[in-house]
Design a protein around this motif. Structure first.
Motif, PDB file in Angstrom:
ATOM      1  N   ARG A  44       0.776  -1.260  -0.006  1.00 45.45           N
ATOM      2  CA  ARG A  44       0.234   0.003  -0.145  1.00 45.45           C
ATOM      3  C   ARG A  44       0.886   1.258   0.211  1.00 45.45           C
ATOM      4  NH1 ARG A  44      -4.529  -0.904   4.533  1.00 45.45           N
ATOM      5  NH2 ARG A  44      -5.242  -3.162   3.767  1.00 45.45           N
ATOM      6  N   TRP A  45       1.939   1.141   0.845  1.00 42.69           N
ATOM      7  CA  TRP A  45       2.886   2.489   0.865  1.00 42.69           C
ATOM      8  C   TRP A  45       3.330   2.851  -0.580  1.00 42.69           C
ATOM      9  CZ3 TRP A  45       2.473   5.540   4.749  1.00 42.69           C
ATOM     10  CH2 TRP A  45       2.147   5.156   5.937  1.00 42.69           C
ATOM     11  N   TRP A  46       3.588   1.602  -1.182  1.00 46.56           N
ATOM     12  CA  TRP A  46       4.271   2.060  -2.876  1.00 46.56           C
ATOM     13  C   TRP A  46       3.110   2.591  -3.344  1.00 46.56           C
ATOM     14  CZ3 TRP A  46       8.943   2.434  -3.319  1.00 46.56           C
ATOM     15  CH2 TRP A  46      10.048   1.591  -2.805  1.00 46.56           C
TER      16      TRP A  46
END
Length: 51
Positions: free
Chosen positions: A2-4
């Motif tokens: 998700r962070w990417w």
């Protein structure tokens, strides 16, 4: 993972915002008539010469 996705979307938003700022500045720059540009340059030259 998700962070990417968040980082990628933030980067995309930053690139789009930069494009908008550049386009606005270009439109403002092109809005000047040649006479206005000459007047501005003469004023800047006069200020630089007097200092």
């Amino acid at each position: 993972m998700r962070w990417w996705k968040v980082l990628g979307l933030a980067g995309l938003a930053g690139v789009a915002a930069t494009g908008v700022v550049v386009a606005r500045a270009e439109r403002r720059r092109r809005a000047y008539t040649p006479e206005e540009i000459r007047d501005r340059l003469r004023e800047r030259h006069a200020k630089a010469s007097s200092s």
